[in-house]
Design a protein around this motif. Structure first.
Motif, PDB file in Angstrom:
ATOM      1  N   GLU A   1       0.822  -1.172   0.001  1.00  0.00           N
ATOM      2  CA  GLU A   1       0.157   0.034  -0.099  1.00  0.00           C
ATOM      3  C   GLU A   1       0.852   1.251  -0.147  1.00  0.00           C
ATOM      4  OE1 GLU A   1      -2.285   0.338   3.782  1.00  0.00           O
ATOM      5  OE2 GLU A   1      -0.267  -0.167   4.906  1.00  0.00           O
TER       6      GLU A   1
ATOM      7  N   LEU B   1      -7.332   3.317  -1.415  1.00  0.00           N
ATOM      8  CA  LEU B   1      -6.909   2.238  -1.536  1.00  0.00           C
ATOM      9  C   LEU B   1      -7.624   1.284  -2.692  1.00  0.00           C
ATOM     10  CD1 LEU B   1      -4.638   0.024  -1.112  1.00  0.00           C
ATOM     11  CD2 LEU B   1      -6.012  -0.795   0.880  1.00  0.00           C
TER      12      LEU B   1
ATOM     13  N   GLU C   1       2.312  -4.025   4.151  1.00  0.00           N
ATOM     14  CA  GLU C   1       0.913  -4.576   4.592  1.00  0.00           C
ATOM     15  C   GLU C   1       0.132  -5.212   3.286  1.00  0.00           C
ATOM     16  OE1 GLU C   1      -1.845  -6.115   6.829  1.00  0.00           O
ATOM     17  OE2 GLU C   1       0.068  -5.043   7.894  1.00  0.00           O
TER      18      GLU C   1
ATOM     19  N   HIS D   1      -5.647  -6.452   3.046  1.00  0.00           N
ATOM     20  CA  HIS D   1      -6.298  -5.219   3.135  1.00  0.00           C
ATOM     21  C   HIS D   1      -8.172  -5.310   3.215  1.00  0.00           C
ATOM     22  CE1 HIS D   1      -3.054  -2.824   2.382  1.00  0.00           C
ATOM     23  NE2 HIS D   1      -2.753  -3.315   1.496  1.00  0.00           N
TER      24      HIS D   1
ATOM     25  N   LEU E   1     -11.290   1.624   3.174  1.00  0.00           N
ATOM     26  CA  LEU E   1     -10.264   1.702   2.280  1.00  0.00           C
ATOM     27  C   LEU E   1      -9.892   3.156   2.025  1.00  0.00           C
ATOM     28  CD1 LEU E   1     -11.505  -1.172  -0.007  1.00  0.00           C
ATOM     29  CD2 LEU E   1      -9.723  -1.457   1.711  1.00  0.00           C
TER      30      LEU E   1
END
Lengths: 362, 160
Positions: free
Chosen positions: B56, B109, B132, B135, B143
């Motif tokens: 991310e 995201l 990471e 998600h 998000l």
């Protein structure tokens, strides 16, 4: 010497005698046919499932992966789950297909491999059909499968299956010659075409060792040509995924597709069993000339274990081919057969005939 | 005569190159210690991602809760999917001049394809990739992330 090996014909003989004492001879033969058919069906299904599992594991290890490992211990139930999935899939009817031939084609392919399976000697005395022309029979019956593939390609009424089927036809017709000539090499050595006779002739050493270099060359040619004949490995032009989506079985779905898939794996087993029988002595233990002590120790390993060890060795080599080499182009495929394998095996068989005439082999 | 010798040299060259290929795959087959597959849910505690992994977009903050983002908006312009939104503010600095600072650096995201153009084009290296990767959430509003931490400020010496 070979009498130490357990003979399965005593078991089958006692079953035959028991059945004959209970019922009339005609009914006894019918019952035996049903029993053998059932045993073969179960063996066929289990072997197919196991070979698919084995293929995926071998492929995974060669590519530094783990392979199926979630369903059951070591993923052993993965192929059973796949089978259940395939059984539940819809059989999609093709509107403009030739329906009779479309339905018939998978059965022709599967019947051809089933018939070839009947002639495989699994262990001493465990042999359904022991023809005196066993090699010839297996060759003839296993090449029936291409008829099913051609029918499947033609009846699908679609371009990819048709191209795949035509390629398969050209391929199998050419490579049949090399398979035949390389098997003929050992027929010349042993002087018989019956599979049991060929095995008996290897009691003092397998043909791949007794037959000098020509037998080894014949073995290599047999491996390459039979890999091509079962549409596998670097020779899978008939179903080249990247070019023809799925080749001759593009239009098939569900269990009909599974039949083609199963037949392909069983054909691999049959080819490997034939190679093991003819070149590596079938169920015959590893014997060296007349070393009595050594040969007796080898006889303690059951003949069925010897047969399956050798067969799975050849299956492994065929899988090794598939996961190493890139697919050939159609012209390279035909060049390999007509310019290399065929002249080599023809010269080889002349050499073997000369060796046998001069009694130079062991 | 030349063609015959070429035939045999082709044959033996072919065999030796095929054998070389089979040796490589055969070596892999007999050395299962080289298996690279990560058994993911089981090894979750010990799983280590590679430094180049694009999980991310994050904005690294130092120990004084300071980041390097000047709010220039180059990342927002370069993002092909419009997954970055920057809300800037003008506040007077020590000399009494109005200076641009970021209020919120918003990262969606759910729209990001991890192409990395924002990280590559940032003139002050304020953005980076985090490791990471888990998600999955039940609400897609989760998000949408604000990358600058609350109360953070611009690192002065970072700008040259």
């Amino acid at each position: 010497m070979s009498s130490k090996i357990y003979d399965f014909s005593s078991l089958t003989g006692s079953i035959d005698a028991a059945l004959n004492s209970w019922m009339s001879p005609g009914l006894a033969v019918l019952t035996e046919l049903v029993i053998i058919g059932l045993v073969f069906l179960i063996f066929y299904a289990l072997l197919g499932l196991f070979l698919v599992y084995l293929e995926r594991k071998v492929c995974a290890v060669i590519q530094n992966r783990v392979g199926p490992n979630r369903v059951g211990k070591w993923g052993l139930l993965q192929t059973i789950a796949d089978l259940i999935k395939l059984l539940m899939k819809e059989l999609i009817p093709i509107r403009k297909a030739d329906h009779l031939l479309f339905v018939l084609a998978p059965f022709i392919v599967i019947i051809a491999s089933f018939m070839a399976m009947g002639a495989v000697p699994f262990a001493k005395g465990l042999h359904v059909l022991d023809f005196n022309i066993g090699v010839f029979y297996v060759m003839a019956v296993s090449s029936l499968g291409v008829v099913g593939i051609l029918i499947a390609g033609w009846s699908s009424n679609s371009k990819y299956p048709l191209i795949g089927a035509m390629r398969s036809g050209a391929q199998i017709v050419s490579y049949e010659l090399s398979v035949g000539l390389s098997l003929m090499a050992i027929v010349v050595f042993s002087g018989t075409m019956s599979l049991s006779g060929i095995i008996e002739s290897q009691a003092d050493g397998w043909w791949i060792f007794k037959g000098h270099i020509p037998a080894f060359i014949a073995f290599i040619v047999f491996l390459i040509a039979s890999t091509a004949e079962i549409n596998r490995g670097p020779f899978d032009l008939a179903e080249a995924e990247s070019e023809l989506t799925a080749g001759f079985h593009t239009e098939y779905s569900g269990i009909k597709f599974a039949f083609f898939f199963l037949a392909e794996y069983i054909n691999m087993f049959i080819v490997a069993a034939l190679g093991a029988t003819v070149f590596l002595g079938g169920w015959m233990p590893f014997h060296i000339g007349n070393w009595e002590g050594f040969n007796q120790v080898m006889d303690y390993i059951p003949s069925i274990v010897w047969f399956f060890t050798k067969t799975f060795f050849i299956i492994y080599v065929i899988m090794w081919f598939k996961w190493t080499f890139p697919r050939l182009r159609i012209d390279q495929l035909l060049t390999l057969e007509w310019k290399f394998l065929l002249p080599i095996s023809m010269f080889n068989i002349l050499l073997i005939a000369f060796l046998v005439l001069m009694h130079w082999h062991f | 005569m030349n063609s015959i010798s070429k035939y045999f040299s082709d044959l033996f060259k072919g065999i030796s190159s095929l054998w070389a290929g089979m040796r490589v795959t055969g070596k892999y087959f007999v050395s299962p210690g080289q298996i690279v597959t990560q058994q993911y849910p089981e090894n979750r505690a010990t799983l280590k991602m590679e430094p180049r992994f694009k999980g991310e977009i994050i904005m690294p903050h130092d120990e004084n809760n300071q980041h390097a983002c000047t709010g220039c908006g180059i990342c927002e312009i370069n993002c092909p999917n419009g997954s970055i939104e920057i809300i800037t503010d003008r506040v007077p600095n020590a000399d009494g001049k109005l200076e641009r600072v970021i209020d919120k650096h918003i990262f969606h995201l759910s729209m990001c394809t991890f192409c990395g153009l924002c990280v590559k084009t940032c003139p002050s290296d304020a953005l980076a990739f985090g490791q990471e990767f888990e998600h999955a959430v039940f609400d897609r509003h989760k998000l949408t992330k604000v990358l600058n931490q609350p109360g953070s400020s611009l690192k002065k010496e970072a700008k040259k």
